[in-house]
Design an enzyme around this catalytic site. Structure first.
Site, PDB file in Angstrom:
ATOM      1  N   ARG A  91      50.234  36.884  -5.315  1.00 47.48           N
ATOM      2  CA  ARG A  91      50.723  38.171  -4.637  1.00 47.48           C
ATOM      3  C   ARG A  91      49.607  38.545  -3.276  1.00 47.48           C
ATOM      4  NH1 ARG A  91      51.633  44.548  -6.179  1.00 47.48           N
ATOM      5  NH2 ARG A  91      49.256  44.300  -6.156  1.00 47.48           N
ATOM      6  N   HIS A 244      62.977  44.972  -9.133  1.00 54.37           N
ATOM      7  CA  HIS A 244      62.128  44.218  -9.933  1.00 54.37           C
ATOM      8  C   HIS A 244      61.600  44.996 -11.432  1.00 54.37           C
ATOM      9  CE1 HIS A 244      60.838  42.273  -6.103  1.00 54.37           C
ATOM     10  NE2 HIS A 244      61.472  41.142  -6.632  1.00 54.37           N
ATOM     11  N   GLU A 247      58.317  42.261 -15.290  1.00 55.85           N
ATOM     12  CA  GLU A 247      58.090  40.873 -14.651  1.00 55.85           C
ATOM     13  C   GLU A 247      56.717  40.568 -15.310  1.00 55.85           C
ATOM     14  OE1 GLU A 247      57.663  37.992 -11.078  1.00 55.85           O
ATOM     15  OE2 GLU A 247      58.010  40.038 -10.584  1.00 55.85           O
ATOM     16  N   HIS A 281      64.297  39.741 -13.493  1.00 57.97           N
ATOM     17  CA  HIS A 281      63.284  39.610 -14.111  1.00 57.97           C
ATOM     18  C   HIS A 281      63.645  39.781 -15.687  1.00 57.97           C
ATOM     19  CE1 HIS A 281      61.734  37.233 -10.755  1.00 57.97           C
ATOM     20  NE2 HIS A 281      61.424  38.384 -10.239  1.00 57.97           N
ATOM     21  N   ASP A 332      64.654  33.294  -5.593  1.00 51.98           N
ATOM     22  CA  ASP A 332      63.362  34.432  -5.364  1.00 51.98           C
ATOM     23  C   ASP A 332      62.254  33.920  -4.411  1.00 51.98           C
ATOM     24  OD1 ASP A 332      61.516  36.156  -5.951  1.00 51.98           O
ATOM     25  OD2 ASP A 332      61.246  36.033  -8.000  1.00 51.98           O
TER      26      ASP A 332
END
Length: 469
Positions: A91, A244, A247, A281, A332
């Site tokens: 990320r 989200h 996840e 997810h 995604d």
């Protein structure tokens, strides 16, 4: 590319996968809006009716996309110091890349991505759009600049489109202040609702839909989540909502430390989760959470190639299905752009976890590729908020023609064609043609904008990488 089939409003398919299974001699008819008005198996078509170039399967909705990340795919496959690598280190690198995106580069990247999706059997996309502002984190003069870039890309490519502007406010549970590298994502709740009001008039009709994406529980405080969902409902009571959720195991632990509850547990207790919602997810749930989440009618948004690429873990699809849960697939971060390959990876992940085969075959549909395709189309359509649930009256005329002459498919009966496509071909190599709303967008496996869009993508990616040096 010719729109002759769309102009005629009819197509004859010797073999077609309908919601109830494979059928022969199917006449498809649609109106000027691209909506199917008749689906007739066992038909004798009128003279001159065009004939499909191969067996037809329903177009696949892609329920989760971050378009700009297609230009980032493959650039993080190395370990940058330390003993381990994870979603969180990925990320950080992704944020650096996102900081350099411009309106022009986003449009070029998204146009190529949507061309790729069409060539790979996707006919709709849900764009989870969270880069809103300029490179300094300030709103553009036109606050919807990047949203319009994505909309233009979808229209240029000819793919069905659901835009999900992302609400992003904090960097962690408990209203932790945002990081400097999240500045391009941030919006107040009022700002988000104003953006939705501006975008609503241009995202109407069967080809497009507007929804909302509260990014995650760590990024949207409870009061903001409540206000944003209520504001969306006032604008469009049936609009899709994607989030989200669960996840990563660290996300679960952080949520428990903040609230005493797991993420899905907290969401179900504090938000009006129903069939409008897509839980993206939802990888890490307890048995109780699986049952409770499935009972809401929400769709589980599964992204097998990205979840594998990021080391997320495996969603327990058999458990979800036992509770009547609905699901669809997304690409995604676009490490893979291939509808059939996502299905293959999903099934293979379940096989590895259970040490069994054909795990996702259904009691009424023993062919696993057929069962998965029909389930993913139904769940994906629900997540798009658009009528794209397969080859049935009232749905959009979206389908994929497989190449019956492909070496992996040639000579096989209808009930084995799809299995060969998903498990034995090179996936996209067996896609012959793709139609969206009755218009042919891919012919002989190629979109007419393939070369030009690919060239523009390569230039945009190179410029973005140079800007990051």
């Amino acid at each position: 590319m010719s729109d002759a089939f769309a102009d005629r409003g009819a197509l004859f398919a010797p073999q077609a996968l309908l919601p109830g299974g494979w059928a022969r001699d199917v006449l498809l008819e649609w109106d000027a809006t691209g909506q199917l008005t008749a689906v007739t198996p066992g038909a004798h078509p009128p003279q001159g009716t065009p004939v499909a170039p191969g067996p037809l399967i329903p177009g696949m909705p892609n329920l989760h996309s971050h378009a700009f990340q297609r230009a980032f795919a493959g650039l993080t496959e190395y370990r940058a110091g330390g003993a381990s690598d994870s979603f969180w280190s990925w990320r950080n690198l992704m944020y650096r890349f996102a900081a350099r995106i411009t309106p022009a580069s986003l449009e070029a990247i998204a146009t190529w991505l949507y061309v790729e999706m069409l060539e790979a059997g996707y006919t709709s996309v849900c764009e989870f759009h969270y880069v809103h502002h300029d490179q300094g984190g300030m709103p553009y003069a036109d606050d919807a600049t990047l949203a319009h870039a994505l909309l233009r890309a979808a229209r240029t490519a000819g793919i069905g489109f659901t835009l999900l502007p992302v609400l992003y406010q904090t960097s962690g549970f408990g209203s932790k202040p945002p990081r400097a590298d999240q500045a391009r994502f941030l919006r107040s709740t009022d700002s988000m609702l104003s953006l939705l009001e501006r975008l609503a008039p241009v995202l109407q009709g069967p080809a497009a839909r507007l929804g909302l994406a509260p990014h995650s529980l760590r990024a949207v405080p409870p009061d903001s989540l409540r206000a944003a969902v209520a504001g969306l409902a006032a604008l469009d009571a049936g609009a899709p909502i994607h989030i989200h959720i669960a996840e990563q195991t660290q996300e679960v632990a952080d949520c428990q430390a903040w609230s005493g509850q797991r993420p899905v547990e907290w969401l179900l207790d504090h938000a009006p989760v129903d069939a409008r919602w897509c839980l993206v997810h939802a990888t890490h749930m307890t048995h109780t959470e699986y049952a409770a989440a499935a009972a809401t009618g929400a769709v589980a948004g599964l992204c097998p190639s990205t979840e594998a690429n990021l080391g997320d873990g495996l969603f327990d699809v058999p458990r979800w299905l036992r509770h009547g849960g609905r699901w669809g697939i997304g690409s995604d971060s676009h490490a893979c752009v291939n509808a059939a390959e996502e299905l293959m990876l999903l099934e293979y992940g379940q096989r590895l976890a259970t040490r069994q085969r054909n795990v996702l075959a259904a009691s009424g549909q023993p062919d696993v590729a057929t069962a998965m395709t029909l389930q993913a189309v139904q769940g994906g359509a629900q997540a798009t908020g658009r009528p794209v649930a397969g080859l049935a009256v009232g749905q959009q005329a979206d389908w994929v023609a497989l190449d019956a002459g492909h070496v992996a498919l040639q000579g096989l009966p209808a009930e084995q064609l799809l299995g060969a496509h998903v498990f034995a071909s090179h996936r996209t190599s067996a896609v012959q043609g793709v139609w969206v709303a009755g218009r042919q967008r891919v012919q002989a496996g190629r979109h007419p904008l393939h070369a030009a869009a690919a060239h523009a993508f390569v230039q945009a990616r190179a410029a973005t990488i140079r800007a990051d040096d």
